[in-house]
Scaffold this active site. Structure first.
Site: not given
Length: 334
Positions: A141, A109, A55, A105, A29
């Site tokens: 999302d 931009k 992470e 993420d 993950e």
């Protein structure tokens, strides 16, 4: 269990990481956040698969570790490292059953798309690291990033895009709940390899740990470089770059951030920031007196640094800084 980079082999094997459950599926993950996804997701399997989570947030690492421990998941491992480093150096070919990416993420931009994880190189490496029948599972999302990821997967030439409903556990993560409260939906896709491309294999020992590999130098210091004299003056950051070659166009960057007096040995300690592509380390370099009146420049063991070319360069950079101020080097070991 929490693993540092220095705890891994290059490449790894499930038998060493998960000796009691090596025969189970192995899932990676990327971006586990506070660890909410994995415990409920394991309930969809007869037995909890072997799990490695990567992470970049230290706070998330601690939260996730507590959550996985509370769930009694003994074959779950967490690390705080860039995903690219783990996939290239730690994960061997044909080893993963799934790669899970929840709410990455999106780097929204303009001009930041090169920072996104889900691009052609990622999918080509993933196709090499996945077992036949494995897949990359994406839940997000972000409409534009989802379309971008699907386009990149198809452009890789080694992935098929399958649209599907997200796992229920993905809808209970921190970001999923946030978007649900705002009335926003999520997208989910499975990226299934259609080919097994060659990929740069994980090297057998890219980060040597042998004592003989510890970088060092021996110098004579003039009176003006006595530790007390140096640390009583303002220290300006000192930067060095190098190591670029055809196989590694990025090379390394070393920034000496500060120098401190070592009260224990009447020496110096330099704080160095080392960047090598995606891998960043902060290391301490000691400059301590020897019995013969000379000084030994040597990497400190604090923090368990990995002796990469950039870390060796940190010792060389401290040596160069001292040489520029009158030190005479009598021996080099880097």
């Amino acid at each position: 269990m929490i693993f540092q980079l220095s705890d891994f082999l290059f490449p790894e094997t499930p038998a060493r990481l998960f000796p009691d459950t090596a025969e189970r599926p192995w899932v990676l993950e990327i971006g586990y956040g506070d660890g909410r996804f994995w415990p409920p997701f394991t309930q969809t399997f007869p037995e909890a698969p072997n799990y490695l989570g990567v992470e970049l947030s230290g706070v998330s690492l601690l939260k996730a570790e507590r959550r996985l421990h509370a769930a009694g998941l003994t074959n779950a491992m967490l690390t705080k490292l860039p995903a690219g480093v783990v996939m290239r150096e730690v994960i061997p070919a044909d080893s993963l059953d799934a790669i899970i990416v929840n709410f990455p993420d999106p780097w929204p931009k303009a001009g930041h798309t090169e920072q996104r994880l889900l691009r052609v190189p990622f999918f080509q490496l993933a196709a090499n690291r996945l077992k036949p029948g494995g897949a990359v599972l994406l839940t997000t999302d972000h409409d534009e990033y989802f379309e971008f990821a699907c386009t990149e997967a198809e452009a890789s030439g080694v992935m098929r895009v399958e649209l599907a409903e997200p796992p229920a556990a993905a809808l209970e993560t921190k970001y999923a709940l946030k978007w649900r409260d705002l009335g926003l939906g999520v997208h989910h896709a499975r990226f299934v390899p259609t080919a097994h491309p060659d990929a740069a294999p994980a090297t057998a020992a890219p980060y040597p740990k042998e004592e003989s590999a510890v970088p060092h130098a021996i110098l004579r210091l003039p009176d003006a470089l006595h530790p007390q004299a140096i640390t009583q003056t303002h220290f300006d950051k000192y930067t060095a770059r190098g190591g670029q070659h055809a196989a590694d166009p990025v090379g390394w960057t070393v920034v000496l951030l500060d120098a401190y007096r070592s009260l224990a040995k009447d020496g110096l300690v330099f704080l160095a920031h080392v960047v090598e592509g995606e891998l960043t380390q902060e290391v301490l370099v000691n400059v301590n007196p020897r019995s013969d009146g000379q000084f030994l420049v040597r990497l400190a063991r604090f923090g368990g640094p990995i002796i990469t070319p950039g870390v060796k360069a940190a010792v060389a950079t401290v040596t160069a800084w001292l040489e520029e101020r009158g030190a005479e080097t009598t021996n080099r070991g880097y």
